[in-house]
Design an enzyme around this catalytic site. Structure first.
Site, PDB file in Angstrom:
ATOM      1  N   LYS A   5     -12.764   8.152  12.165  1.00  0.00           N
ATOM      2  CA  LYS A   5     -11.356   8.545  12.144  1.00  0.00           C
ATOM      3  C   LYS A   5     -11.153  10.027  12.436  1.00  0.00           C
ATOM      4  CE  LYS A   5      -9.495   4.499  10.041  1.00  0.00           C
ATOM      5  NZ  LYS A   5      -9.027   3.789   8.864  1.00  0.00           N
ATOM      6  N   ARG A  12     -15.706  -0.075   5.548  1.00  0.00           N
ATOM      7  CA  ARG A  12     -15.393  -0.657   6.857  1.00  0.00           C
ATOM      8  C   ARG A  12     -15.874   0.313   7.928  1.00  0.00           C
ATOM      9  NH1 ARG A  12     -11.522  -0.438  10.718  1.00  0.00           N
ATOM     10  NH2 ARG A  12     -10.864  -2.393  11.688  1.00  0.00           N
TER      11      ARG A  12
HETATM   12  N1  PMM Z   1      -8.517   0.970   9.829  1.00  0.00           N
HETATM   13  C1  PMM Z   1      -8.250   0.479  11.063  1.00  0.00           C
HETATM   14  C2  PMM Z   1      -7.959  -0.892  11.242  1.00  0.00           C
HETATM   15  N2  PMM Z   1      -7.941  -1.734  10.196  1.00  0.00           N
HETATM   16  N3  PMM Z   1      -8.207  -2.133   7.890  1.00  0.00           N
HETATM   17  C3  PMM Z   1      -8.450  -1.667   6.650  1.00  0.00           C
HETATM   18  N4  PMM Z   1      -8.431  -2.517   5.595  1.00  0.00           N
HETATM   19  N5  PMM Z   1      -8.735  -0.360   6.416  1.00  0.00           N
HETATM   20  C4  PMM Z   1      -8.776   0.566   7.416  1.00  0.00           C
HETATM   21  O1  PMM Z   1      -9.011   1.753   7.135  1.00  0.00           O
HETATM   22  C5  PMM Z   1      -8.501   0.115   8.757  1.00  0.00           C
HETATM   23  C6  PMM Z   1      -8.222  -1.262   8.949  1.00  0.00           C
HETATM   24  C7  PMM Z   1      -8.262   1.408  12.241  1.00  0.00           C
HETATM   25  O2  PMM Z   1      -9.540   1.642  12.693  1.00  0.00           O
HETATM   26  P1  PMM Z   1     -10.213   0.929  14.007  1.00  0.00           P
HETATM   27  O3  PMM Z   1      -9.314   1.206  15.180  1.00  0.00           O
HETATM   28  O4  PMM Z   1     -11.547   1.554  14.123  1.00  0.00           O
HETATM   29  O5  PMM Z   1     -10.302  -0.558  13.749  1.00  0.00           O
END
Ligand code: PMM
Length: 283
Positions: free
Chosen positions: A226, A261
């Site tokens: 991020k 995650r």
């Molecule tokens: N971040 C992203 C997408 N989905 N879901 C949860 N539960 N927590 C998060 O921090 C989160 C998420 C965005 O990141 P990406 O584009 O790398 O998927």
């Protein structure tokens, strides 16, 4: 209530034993960190296998990017992206598959295809019917804090007390989910790193995670790749943030996160092993 465990179907995640890893599998042309890479169905399935082999505990499959300013995707297109990949992986990997969506119809289609976790970045706010879908399927439900809407959430977010506000929001979201029939032992909470937060808000939340674990539900943290990490590193692009992501995962786990995650499973696994060893010694 204190639930240090998630147990459903054939899986038990015992968080006293170790933190668990949710691996990200985005099937989108425009996600900020891996957009376009696994947009092809066969490539997405192959990547899913490799994440499972690397030691992931969950595969989180998403068909719509939620980065600030990303294009919204209609339900039919989102289902078209994710359902075949879920179907191809569900019976062939031993780990559960999570659907990353805030839309009830997409969650339902994903469950029908074999997904067994629902990950809702809106915590049931955008499409409250998703709570009923989770209750009906009796699957774990991840409720994430976000201030505002994905398109505009990074436009000068302000809090009087970010930790208290996120905590109260998540407690209310859990109460709404329970009122809709989701069992408390199926609920996971997430502070939503990068979702309507400044650089400082993200650091404060990782530092003060204990205020959220005190709510009694397992906690998930997604810091991988991020922007705040890029900022710390002086402008490094998302793919160059893997070591920083592993460090953030280790710190979050040390401060009480149960599920991380992430994109890079192997590196995270090693960082978490260190965090967990130090934490146990400290306990
Ligand atoms: N971040 C992203 C997408 N989905 N879901 C949860 N539960 N927590 C998060 O921090 C989160 C998420 C965005 O990141 P990406 O584009 O790398 O998927």
């Amino acid at each position: 209530m204190t639930t240090r465990c998630l147990a459903w179907d054939r899986w038990t995640f015992d968080f006293d034993q170790r933190p668990h890893i949710m691996a990200v599998l985005n099937i989108t042309p425009d996600s900020f960190s891996d957009g376009g890479e696994h947009f092809d169905e066969n490539e997405a399935v192959a990547h899913g296998f490799s994440l499972a082999l690397a030691g992931a505990d969950v595969l989180d499959i998403g068909g719509e990017s939620t980065r600030p300013g990303a294009q919204e995707v209609n339900e039919a297109e989102e289902i078209r992206r994710v359902a075949p990949v879920i179907r191809a992986l569900a019976d062939r990997v031993r780990i559960p598959i999570s659907i990353d969506t805030y839309k009830a119809s997409v969650a339902k289609a994903a469950i029908d295809a074999g997904a067994r976790i629902i990950n809702d970045i809106s915590a049931g706010r955008f499409d409250p019917d998703i709570l009923g879908v989770a209750a009906e399927a009796d699957v774990p439900l991840i409720l994430m804090h976000m201030k505002g809407q994905p398109r505009t959430m990074q436009q000068n977010p302000e809090y009087a007390d970010v930790v208290a506000e996120v905590r109260d929001f998540l407690a209310e979201a859990a109460a709404r989910a329970e009122a809709a029939g989701v069992r408390p032992e199926k609920i996971v909470l997430d502070p939503g790193i990068g979702f309507g937060k400044t650089f400082d808000h993200n650091l404060i939340l990782i530092n003060r995670l204990r205020a959220l674990t005190a709510l009694g539900y397992p906690i998930l943290v997604g810091a991988s790749r991020k922007a705040f990490l890029g900022h710390i590193l002086g402008g490094t692009p998302p793919k160059g943030r893997e070591t920083a992501s592993a460090a953030a995962a280790a710190l979050a786990a040390y401060n009480g996160a149960d599920i991380l995650r992430v994109h890079d499973v192997r590196r995270t696994w090693e960082a978490l092993a260190v965090a967990h060893a130090v934490k146990r010694e400290h306990a």
